[in-house]
Structures are given as C-alpha cells and as structure tokens.
Design an enzyme around this catalytic site. Sequence first.
Site, PDB file in Angstrom:
ATOM      1  N   CYS A 146       0.816  -1.218   0.000  1.00 23.93           N
ATOM      2  CA  CYS A 146       0.000   0.000   0.000  1.00 23.93           C
ATOM      3  C   CYS A 146       0.848   1.266   0.000  1.00 23.93           C
ATOM      4  O   CYS A 146       0.370   2.348  -0.330  1.00 23.93           O
ATOM      5  CB  CYS A 146      -0.925   0.004   1.204  1.00 23.93           C
ATOM      6  SG  CYS A 146      -1.944  -1.479   1.278  1.00 23.93           S
ATOM      7  N   HIS A 294      -3.663   6.905   2.955  1.00 22.29           N
ATOM      8  CA  HIS A 294      -4.006   5.615   2.346  1.00 22.29           C
ATOM      9  C   HIS A 294      -5.348   5.172   2.907  1.00 22.29           C
ATOM     10  O   HIS A 294      -5.570   5.194   4.121  1.00 22.29           O
ATOM     11  CB  HIS A 294      -2.908   4.597   2.654  1.00 22.29           C
ATOM     12  CG  HIS A 294      -3.313   3.188   2.403  1.00 22.29           C
ATOM     13  ND1 HIS A 294      -3.946   2.789   1.243  1.00 22.29           N
ATOM     14  CD2 HIS A 294      -3.196   2.066   3.174  1.00 22.29           C
ATOM     15  CE1 HIS A 294      -4.189   1.494   1.310  1.00 22.29           C
ATOM     16  NE2 HIS A 294      -3.753   1.037   2.467  1.00 22.29           N
ATOM     17  N   ASN A 324     -10.238  -0.579  -0.088  1.00 23.07           N
ATOM     18  CA  ASN A 324      -8.786  -0.421   0.050  1.00 23.07           C
ATOM     19  C   ASN A 324      -8.128  -0.926  -1.227  1.00 23.07           C
ATOM     20  O   ASN A 324      -8.056  -2.128  -1.466  1.00 23.07           O
ATOM     21  CB  ASN A 324      -8.335  -1.221   1.273  1.00 23.07           C
ATOM     22  CG  ASN A 324      -6.843  -1.159   1.524  1.00 23.07           C
ATOM     23  OD1 ASN A 324      -6.065  -0.801   0.644  1.00 23.07           O
ATOM     24  ND2 ASN A 324      -6.442  -1.521   2.730  1.00 23.07           N
TER      25      ASN A 324
HETATM   26  O1  UT7 Z   1      -3.904  -1.640   3.603  1.00 21.88           O
HETATM   27  C1  UT7 Z   1      -2.921  -2.316   4.299  1.00 21.88           C
HETATM   28  C2  UT7 Z   1      -3.100  -2.206   5.717  1.00 21.88           C
HETATM   29  N1  UT7 Z   1      -4.309  -2.894   6.105  1.00 21.88           N
HETATM   30  C3  UT7 Z   1      -4.999  -2.423   7.095  1.00 21.88           C
HETATM   31  O2  UT7 Z   1      -4.674  -1.389   7.624  1.00 21.88           O
HETATM   32  C4  UT7 Z   1      -6.150  -3.254   7.610  1.00 21.88           C
HETATM   33  C5  UT7 Z   1      -6.172  -3.159   9.108  1.00 21.88           C
HETATM   34  N2  UT7 Z   1      -7.204  -3.974   9.734  1.00 21.88           N
HETATM   35  C6  UT7 Z   1      -8.511  -3.703   9.626  1.00 21.88           C
HETATM   36  O3  UT7 Z   1      -8.923  -2.841   8.885  1.00 21.88           O
HETATM   37  C7  UT7 Z   1      -9.455  -4.453  10.523  1.00 21.88           C
HETATM   38  O4  UT7 Z   1      -8.714  -5.212  11.439  1.00 21.88           O
HETATM   39  C8  UT7 Z   1     -10.463  -5.389   9.783  1.00 21.88           C
HETATM   40  C9  UT7 Z   1     -11.475  -4.546   9.032  1.00 21.88           C
HETATM   41  C10 UT7 Z   1      -9.743  -6.332   8.848  1.00 21.88           C
HETATM   42  C11 UT7 Z   1     -11.237  -6.201  10.820  1.00 21.88           C
HETATM   43  O5  UT7 Z   1     -11.875  -5.341  11.741  1.00 21.88           O
HETATM   44  P1  UT7 Z   1     -11.685  -5.556  13.309  1.00 21.88           P
HETATM   45  O6  UT7 Z   1     -12.556  -4.611  13.984  1.00 21.88           O
HETATM   46  O7  UT7 Z   1     -10.220  -5.489  13.620  1.00 21.88           O
HETATM   47  O8  UT7 Z   1     -12.241  -7.026  13.504  1.00 21.88           O
HETATM   48  P2  UT7 Z   1     -11.493  -8.272  14.134  1.00 21.88           P
HETATM   49  O9  UT7 Z   1     -10.478  -8.817  13.211  1.00 21.88           O
HETATM   50  O10 UT7 Z   1     -11.061  -7.910  15.517  1.00 21.88           O
HETATM   51  O11 UT7 Z   1     -12.693  -9.288  14.231  1.00 21.88           O
HETATM   52  C12 UT7 Z   1     -13.842  -9.033  15.054  1.00 21.88           C
HETATM   53  C13 UT7 Z   1     -14.861 -10.101  14.747  1.00 21.88           C
HETATM   54  C14 UT7 Z   1     -14.251 -11.501  14.729  1.00 21.88           C
HETATM   55  O12 UT7 Z   1     -15.202 -12.375  15.265  1.00 21.88           O
HETATM   56  P3  UT7 Z   1     -15.062 -12.868  16.813  1.00 21.88           P
HETATM   57  O13 UT7 Z   1     -13.736 -13.535  16.897  1.00 21.88           O
HETATM   58  O14 UT7 Z   1     -15.140 -11.605  17.629  1.00 21.88           O
HETATM   59  O15 UT7 Z   1     -16.224 -13.759  16.955  1.00 21.88           O
HETATM   60  C15 UT7 Z   1     -14.087 -11.804  13.250  1.00 21.88           C
HETATM   61  O16 UT7 Z   1     -14.153 -13.173  12.981  1.00 21.88           O
HETATM   62  O17 UT7 Z   1     -15.395  -9.892  13.443  1.00 21.88           O
HETATM   63  C16 UT7 Z   1     -15.289 -11.089  12.680  1.00 21.88           C
HETATM   64  N3  UT7 Z   1     -15.119 -10.732  11.269  1.00 21.88           N
HETATM   65  C17 UT7 Z   1     -16.173 -10.437  10.499  1.00 21.88           C
HETATM   66  N4  UT7 Z   1     -17.485 -10.396  10.747  1.00 21.88           N
HETATM   67  C18 UT7 Z   1     -18.296 -10.051   9.732  1.00 21.88           C
HETATM   68  C19 UT7 Z   1     -13.993 -10.610  10.564  1.00 21.88           C
HETATM   69  N5  UT7 Z   1     -14.283 -10.255   9.306  1.00 21.88           N
HETATM   70  C20 UT7 Z   1     -15.632 -10.142   9.243  1.00 21.88           C
HETATM   71  C21 UT7 Z   1     -16.525  -9.794   8.222  1.00 21.88           C
HETATM   72  N6  UT7 Z   1     -17.863  -9.753   8.508  1.00 21.88           N
HETATM   73  N7  UT7 Z   1     -16.116  -9.493   6.984  1.00 21.88           N
END
Ligand code: UT7
Length: 367
Positions: A146, A294, A324
């Site tokens: 990125c 970004h 993204n």
């Molecule tokens: O561009 C390069 C750099 N990339 C980034 O900067 C990305 C950085 N990370 C993020 O943007 C976020 O971490 C995500 C959008 C990928 C995920 O959001 P989050 O608030 O960090 O969620 P999480 O990974 O902590 O997951 C929370 C819950 C989990 O379920 P449990 O374990 O709490 O039951 C995940 O399994 O959300 C679940 N989950 C989803 N639920 C619905 C993960 N992906 C999804 C989804 N839809 N697509």
Amino acid sequence: MPTRSRITGTGMAVPDCIVDNHLLSRCMSTSDEWIVQRTGISERRVSPDTYRMLLRLAAAPDKTAYMRDVKDRGFDGNIDSSLTVSDLAVEASRMALEHAGLTAEALDCIVESSTLPDFAYPATGCVTQGKLGLTSTPVFNLAQGCAGFVYGLSLADQFIRGGMYKRVLVIGAELLSSAFDYTDAGRDMAVLFADGAGAAVLEAHEATGAEPRGLISHHLHSDGSAIDALTGEICGSSTFPPVSKKKIDDGRTRPRMNGRAVFVHAVRRVREVVQECLDANGLPADDIDLFIFHQANLRIVESMAQSFKISEPRMHNNIQRYGNTAAASVPICLHEAVMGGRMKEGDLVMLVAFGTGFSWGATLIRW
Ligand code: UT7
C-alpha cells in the site's frame, strides 16, 4: 536555481463492476452494517471476472464447494483473466499523461508498484510500459504494498532533483480481488481490498521564490520483522515448488492478514510518520491544507483526524466507494482531489501510506 519536481498530471482507473456490501453478504457471513461500521466501506470496484464469480457464488447453495471448484478448474474452466493489473495501470497512465499534455514517448522513466503482478516476472511496470507502446524507456518496479505510490514518488523526485530525468511517470496499480476467498474463510480481507490504479506525472522545474512549488520531503520506513501479519505467498519461492496442488489445498495461495495486528501497527506508524514529516519541515499540523491518507480503513483515518485535529474539509477520503485499493489508493485520492479542485496553488498537501512489509511513508508537497 535548484530543480524541483512538480506533479503536472494525474489519472485513475477503476473497473466498471461495482460490488456493494449486500452482494458480499450473500456470499459470506457478513453484513452491510458490520462492514460499514468496521471499515467505512459501502462498495468497491472489482475486475469483471471477480464480479461474475461473485454472482455465481451468491447463488451457489454450497459456497465452499463452489470456491473449491473455481480453484480446481478455473472460473468456468478458464484461467485467463479478462482484465489485468497492467490494463488498469495503462488506463490511469494515459489519463495522467493527457492531463500533463504529454505523450508516453516524452517520458524519461516509469516507476510502478503493484502487489499482485500480471506475472511473477517480468514485473508489471515492464508490461505496462510495453502496452504504452514504449520500447526503451527505463522502468523501476516496486513491490511496496500500500505504500508503493509514496515510495515511487520519492524515487522519481530524487531522479529529477539529481538531474538524471526530467519527466517521470509514477503508478500505483492493483488487481487484488482475484486472489481472495469470498467465503467465510477469507471474509476479513475480501470485504476490505479492491481493484484500481492511479498515476501521476512528475516534471522538473526551476524552483523560484521562498516557498517553491513541488515535492518537498519524503519520510520512508520499513519493518520486515512482521511479515506474517499481512502476506500473500501466492506463487512465491517460499514453497517448493512455487505452486502445487498441496499449496492450494492448504490455503497457502490465499493472502493472509492478522487484521487486528495490522490495524494497531498502522495507527502507530502513520501517526509517527505524520509527526516526523511535520517536525522535519517545522510545521504544525494546522498548516497542512490537505491530508491524503491511504484508504486502509476509515477508522484509521478517523484516528489520525482526531490525533492531529484535522477537520473533514482538510482530508480527501473515498474508501466508502472504492475500498482499500492498496498502492492505488493514494494516487486515486490525489486524482479525485485535483479534479474536485481541492488544492489551490501554494497549498501544502501531505500524502501518507502504510501497508504490507510493513512499509510506510509520507510525502509533503507544495501544490
Ligand atoms: O492496507 C494495508 C493495511 N491494512 C490495514 O490497515 C487493515 C487493518 N485492519 C482492519 O482494517 C481491521 O482489522 C479489519 C477490518 C480487517 C477487521 O476489523 P476488526 O474490527 O479489527 O475485527 P477483528 O479482526 O477484531 O474481528 C472481530 C470479529 C471476529 O469475530 P469474533 O472472533 O469476535 O467472533 C471476526 O471473525 O469480526 C469477525 N469478522 C467479520 N465479521 C463479519 C472478521 N471479518 C468479518 C466480516 N464480517 N467481513
């Protein structure tokens, strides 16, 4: 008079196919509400192949079996892409050249960055150069995720300041959607990333006045100790052979991300590099007229807005519409900001990016 580089043309390209959160929620366990709240994204653009596959997947009774079938046989038994990352790079480049009033032949050099290339080799910049009809213009290929466009600007700027080149095209292009698993197994990345390209033409000019226009400073960093947080082995030499049925069956050809860890690093590193850029130039954050971050996740941008007290009119965000797009996100935002008349002559503009590697950086420009 010292030589400075100025951005004289910008361009962008995104596929026509729009995927909203509702279509994704028919493919995997997710919802419009979850995606909007956690990322800010409402829709994104994907290649026609990904789009057609998603429509089929949405209708498939057994999603896992359908994705396995695509992996085994290709999409409808065909493994050739109808749109590649270099196609998007070419479209964005042509637009940037047109805005700069140049033909491709006028370029002295091209700097390109893509995460998922057309081929393992030659690199995408070379493929793009060929499609632009060029046969001897030098090409530098970056794979800075990125942060690729910001890294590319720094390289182009050094070439111009040092007098080696006068006109350099910098491209950030991505076609990531083809690699994701659009079932529950890959939902964390599949809802976030999308396809697109952005480009900018940099030209040499003689700096005049106390506050000359052009690129001012670059602040770049990498941390290779965290490669597991965001990685795509795809066809890399980390496995022997680079591609095998076992690798596919084990899911190691799919990109992997520890979203929470990347998020934490991104917030910390982006904040640090913005401060570094401000300090290096003796500026308070208030003096920056426009920030282009970004577009990784709207929550990361909002966190920066809070830290540096950046009001809405001093940022340009489009993650709501494009998701993204990795290396393409900063130049797409830049192009939209230019077309929307968001900068006036003399404005200070800061571009900031963070991504896989990790690699991150900031560029300060006097418009
Ligand atoms: O561009 C390069 C750099 N990339 C980034 O900067 C990305 C950085 N990370 C993020 O943007 C976020 O971490 C995500 C959008 C990928 C995920 O959001 P989050 O608030 O960090 O969620 P999480 O990974 O902590 O997951 C929370 C819950 C989990 O379920 P449990 O374990 O709490 O039951 C995940 O399994 O959300 C679940 N989950 C989803 N639920 C619905 C993960 N992906 C999804 C989804 N839809 N697509």
